[in-house]
Motif scaffolding. Sequence first.
Motif, PDB file in Angstrom:
ATOM      1  N   PRO A  62       1.649   8.341  -2.753  1.00 47.98           N
ATOM      2  CA  PRO A  62       3.111   8.133  -2.594  1.00 47.98           C
ATOM      3  C   PRO A  62       3.333   6.823  -1.483  1.00 47.98           C
ATOM      4  N   LEU A  63       3.750   5.981  -1.984  1.00 45.77           N
ATOM      5  CA  LEU A  63       4.157   4.415  -1.009  1.00 45.77           C
ATOM      6  C   LEU A  63       5.526   4.453  -1.076  1.00 45.77           C
ATOM      7  N   ARG A  64       6.024   5.003   0.085  1.00 42.08           N
ATOM      8  CA  ARG A  64       7.574   4.679   0.600  1.00 42.08           C
ATOM      9  C   ARG A  64       7.792   3.232   0.848  1.00 42.08           C
ATOM     10  N   ARG A  65       7.081   2.631   1.826  1.00 40.97           N
ATOM     11  CA  ARG A  65       7.523   1.346   1.984  1.00 40.97           C
ATOM     12  C   ARG A  65       7.032   0.322   1.238  1.00 40.97           C
ATOM     13  N   LYS A  66       7.782  -0.645   0.785  1.00 40.30           N
ATOM     14  CA  LYS A  66       7.587  -1.636  -0.071  1.00 40.30           C
ATOM     15  C   LYS A  66       6.372  -2.630   0.564  1.00 40.30           C
ATOM     16  N   ASP A  67       6.544  -3.013   2.032  1.00 42.68           N
ATOM     17  CA  ASP A  67       5.714  -3.846   2.659  1.00 42.68           C
ATOM     18  C   ASP A  67       4.053  -3.094   2.481  1.00 42.68           C
ATOM     19  N   THR A  68       3.970  -1.731   2.638  1.00 46.08           N
ATOM     20  CA  THR A  68       2.733  -1.110   2.753  1.00 46.08           C
ATOM     21  C   THR A  68       2.111  -1.494   1.310  1.00 46.08           C
ATOM     22  N   SER A  69       3.083  -1.237   0.299  1.00 50.64           N
ATOM     23  CA  SER A  69       2.231  -1.242  -1.214  1.00 50.64           C
ATOM     24  C   SER A  69       1.904  -2.858  -1.382  1.00 50.64           C
ATOM     25  N   ALA A  70       2.720  -3.749  -0.794  1.00 55.06           N
ATOM     26  CA  ALA A  70       2.210  -5.145  -0.913  1.00 55.06           C
ATOM     27  C   ALA A  70       0.988  -5.647  -0.090  1.00 55.06           C
ATOM     28  N   ARG A  71       0.800  -4.692   1.227  1.00 51.93           N
ATOM     29  CA  ARG A  71      -0.232  -4.946   1.875  1.00 51.93           C
ATOM     30  C   ARG A  71      -1.610  -4.348   1.204  1.00 51.93           C
ATOM     31  N   LEU A  72      -1.381  -3.272   0.572  1.00 51.47           N
ATOM     32  CA  LEU A  72      -2.636  -2.619  -0.051  1.00 51.47           C
ATOM     33  C   LEU A  72      -2.938  -3.474  -1.165  1.00 51.47           C
ATOM     34  N   GLN A  73      -1.862  -4.234  -1.797  1.00 55.87           N
ATOM     35  CA  GLN A  73      -2.342  -5.246  -2.707  1.00 55.87           C
ATOM     36  C   GLN A  73      -3.381  -6.390  -2.406  1.00 55.87           C
ATOM     37  N   GLU A  74      -2.734  -6.691  -1.116  1.00 58.05           N
ATOM     38  CA  GLU A  74      -3.492  -7.711  -0.385  1.00 58.05           C
ATOM     39  C   GLU A  74      -5.041  -7.335   0.001  1.00 58.05           C
ATOM     40  N   ILE A  75      -5.126  -6.350   0.615  1.00 59.94           N
ATOM     41  CA  ILE A  75      -6.323  -5.761   0.915  1.00 59.94           C
ATOM     42  C   ILE A  75      -7.324  -5.443  -0.254  1.00 59.94           C
ATOM     43  N   ARG A  76      -6.635  -5.160  -1.462  1.00 56.78           N
ATOM     44  CA  ARG A  76      -7.526  -4.922  -2.716  1.00 56.78           C
ATOM     45  C   ARG A  76      -8.132  -6.169  -2.975  1.00 56.78           C
ATOM     46  N   LEU A  77      -7.655  -7.185  -2.875  1.00 51.91           N
ATOM     47  CA  LEU A  77      -8.234  -8.386  -3.380  1.00 51.91           C
ATOM     48  C   LEU A  77      -9.242  -9.129  -2.400  1.00 51.91           C
ATOM     49  N   MET A  78      -9.173  -8.504  -1.035  1.00 56.42           N
ATOM     50  CA  MET A  78     -10.299  -8.997  -0.132  1.00 56.42           C
ATOM     51  C   MET A  78     -11.617  -8.698  -0.206  1.00 56.42           C
ATOM     52  N   LYS A  79     -12.540  -9.244   0.329  1.00 56.44           N
ATOM     53  CA  LYS A  79     -13.847  -9.142   0.277  1.00 56.44           C
ATOM     54  C   LYS A  79     -14.296  -9.189   1.725  1.00 56.44           C
ATOM     55  N   LYS A  80     -15.253  -8.432   2.008  1.00 63.47           N
ATOM     56  CA  LYS A  80     -15.816  -7.998   3.442  1.00 63.47           C
ATOM     57  C   LYS A  80     -15.691  -9.643   4.402  1.00 63.47           C
ATOM     58  N   ARG A  81     -16.205 -10.654   3.630  1.00 63.00           N
ATOM     59  CA  ARG A  81     -16.009 -11.891   4.324  1.00 63.00           C
ATOM     60  C   ARG A  81     -14.464 -12.281   4.767  1.00 63.00           C
ATOM     61  N   ASP A  82     -13.483 -11.769   4.150  1.00 60.77           N
ATOM     62  CA  ASP A  82     -12.180 -12.209   4.244  1.00 60.77           C
ATOM     63  C   ASP A  82     -11.761 -11.307   5.414  1.00 60.77           C
ATOM     64  N   LEU A  83     -12.312 -10.267   5.628  1.00 61.62           N
ATOM     65  CA  LEU A  83     -11.793  -9.323   6.879  1.00 61.62           C
ATOM     66  C   LEU A  83     -11.887 -10.189   8.177  1.00 61.62           C
TER      67      LEU A  83
END
Length: 93
Positions: A62-83
Amino acid sequence: ARPARSVAGASGADGRKGFWITGKGVRKLRLRLGLTQTQFAQLADVSGQTVVNWEGTKGKIPLRRKDTSARLQEIRLMKKRDLKKATEAPAAS
C-alpha cells in the motif's frame, strides 16, 4: 520488454497513475542496488520499519503518499552508479 511481475510501471512519471510494486519487488530492487534496508529507506524517504513492512508484504504494497510512489519509480530506474549522484545531490543543495 515487459516489466518484471513484481514491479509495474505507470504511464505518468508523477507517480499518480497505475504504479504498483510488491514486497518481493522492493526486496529485489534493494538488493539489485546493493543497499541495506536502512539505506534504501533513506533513499526512499521512509522509515526503516516501513521497508521491513513492505518486504514482508505479500502482493502489492500500500502506497499512501503520492511522493513515495513517485520516489519508488525514480529508484526503480536507478543503477548502482546512479546511487552516488543521488546521495551527493542533497548535500549540494
